[in-house]
Scaffold this motif. Structure first.
Motif, PDB file in Angstrom:
ATOM      1  N   MET A 116      26.404  12.309   1.822  1.00  0.00           N
ATOM      2  CA  MET A 116      25.330  12.529   2.794  1.00  0.00           C
ATOM      3  C   MET A 116      24.875  11.181   3.356  1.00  0.00           C
ATOM      4  O   MET A 116      24.746  10.204   2.621  1.00  0.00           O
ATOM      5  N   PRO A 117      24.642  11.108   4.665  1.00  0.00           N
ATOM      6  CA  PRO A 117      24.211   9.847   5.257  1.00  0.00           C
ATOM      7  C   PRO A 117      22.799   9.479   4.807  1.00  0.00           C
ATOM      8  O   PRO A 117      21.990  10.351   4.475  1.00  0.00           O
ATOM      9  N   ASP A 118      22.528   8.195   4.786  1.00  0.00           N
ATOM     10  CA  ASP A 118      21.213   7.693   4.410  1.00  0.00           C
ATOM     11  C   ASP A 118      20.348   7.675   5.671  1.00  0.00           C
ATOM     12  O   ASP A 118      20.421   6.756   6.475  1.00  0.00           O
ATOM     13  N   VAL A 119      19.569   8.723   5.866  1.00  0.00           N
ATOM     14  CA  VAL A 119      18.729   8.827   7.060  1.00  0.00           C
ATOM     15  C   VAL A 119      17.281   9.022   6.665  1.00  0.00           C
ATOM     16  O   VAL A 119      16.973   9.580   5.620  1.00  0.00           O
ATOM     17  N   GLY A 120      16.394   8.584   7.514  1.00  0.00           N
ATOM     18  CA  GLY A 120      14.965   8.773   7.275  1.00  0.00           C
ATOM     19  C   GLY A 120      14.426   7.791   6.258  1.00  0.00           C
ATOM     20  O   GLY A 120      15.144   7.028   5.628  1.00  0.00           O
ATOM     21  N   ARG A 121      13.121   7.829   6.119  1.00  0.00           N
ATOM     22  CA  ARG A 121      12.439   6.988   5.138  1.00  0.00           C
ATOM     23  C   ARG A 121      12.040   7.872   3.972  1.00  0.00           C
ATOM     24  O   ARG A 121      11.936   9.092   4.103  1.00  0.00           O
ATOM     25  N   ASP A 122      11.786   7.271   2.832  1.00  0.00           N
ATOM     26  CA  ASP A 122      11.363   8.052   1.667  1.00  0.00           C
ATOM     27  C   ASP A 122      10.104   8.849   1.980  1.00  0.00           C
ATOM     28  O   ASP A 122       9.947   9.985   1.529  1.00  0.00           O
ATOM     29  N   ALA A 123       9.195   8.268   2.777  1.00  0.00           N
ATOM     30  CA  ALA A 123       7.945   8.955   3.108  1.00  0.00           C
ATOM     31  C   ALA A 123       8.201  10.243   3.896  1.00  0.00           C
ATOM     32  O   ALA A 123       7.417  11.192   3.805  1.00  0.00           O
ATOM     33  N   ASP A 124       9.296  10.293   4.633  1.00  0.00           N
ATOM     34  CA  ASP A 124       9.626  11.499   5.394  1.00  0.00           C
ATOM     35  C   ASP A 124       9.893  12.686   4.466  1.00  0.00           C
ATOM     36  O   ASP A 124       9.767  13.836   4.866  1.00  0.00           O
ATOM     37  N   PHE A 125      10.283  12.403   3.237  1.00  0.00           N
ATOM     38  CA  PHE A 125      10.658  13.451   2.301  1.00  0.00           C
ATOM     39  C   PHE A 125       9.670  13.587   1.149  1.00  0.00           C
ATOM     40  O   PHE A 125       9.929  14.273   0.180  1.00  0.00           O
ATOM     41  N   ALA A 126       8.527  12.940   1.275  1.00  0.00           N
ATOM     42  CA  ALA A 126       7.522  12.985   0.208  1.00  0.00           C
ATOM     43  C   ALA A 126       6.941  14.387   0.101  1.00  0.00           C
ATOM     44  O   ALA A 126       6.751  15.089   1.099  1.00  0.00           O
ATOM     45  N   ARG A 127       6.646  14.768  -1.101  1.00  0.00           N
ATOM     46  CA  ARG A 127       6.050  16.083  -1.345  1.00  0.00           C
ATOM     47  C   ARG A 127       4.591  16.048  -0.903  1.00  0.00           C
ATOM     48  O   ARG A 127       3.871  15.111  -1.187  1.00  0.00           O
ATOM     49  N   VAL A 128       4.166  17.074  -0.201  1.00  0.00           N
ATOM     50  CA  VAL A 128       2.798  17.160   0.306  1.00  0.00           C
ATOM     51  C   VAL A 128       2.105  18.310  -0.403  1.00  0.00           C
ATOM     52  O   VAL A 128       2.647  19.418  -0.481  1.00  0.00           O
ATOM     53  N   ASP A 129       0.906  18.050  -0.919  1.00  0.00           N
ATOM     54  CA  ASP A 129       0.121  19.102  -1.558  1.00  0.00           C
ATOM     55  C   ASP A 129      -0.255  20.128  -0.493  1.00  0.00           C
ATOM     56  O   ASP A 129      -0.609  19.779   0.637  1.00  0.00           O
TER      57      ASP A 129
END
Length: 79
Positions: A55-68
């Motif tokens: 899988m390509p390395d796309v986006g930032r970690d914050a883009d995939f952060a879990r949101v309450d």
């Protein structure tokens, strides 16, 4: 077309081949060909680890952060 002769096959294996051929309503030779083709000619399935590694390395970690759920915008309540 090539011919194959397999010697020294255990009786259990020969019986299992006969039974499998009967279940698939084909001859023992046809079942044998199908098994060989499946084992040797089909593209092997990739493991989940292999798929994930490709899988390509796309986006930032914050883009995939879990949101309450309490902090998430109201998608279905018109907000």
């Amino acid at each position: 077309m090539a011919k194959l002769l397999v010697r020294g096959v255990d009786a259990r294996v020969a019986q299992a081949l006969k039974e499998r051929a009967a279940r698939n309503r084909c001859s023992v030779e046809a079942e044998h060909r199908a098994i060989l083709e499946q084992a040797l000619c089909q593209t092997p399935r990739r493991s989940l680890a292999e798929v994930l590694a490709e899988m390509p390395d796309v986006g930032r970690d914050a883009d995939f952060a879990r949101v309450d759920d309490n902090e998430a915008p109201g998608i279905f309540d018109g907000h």
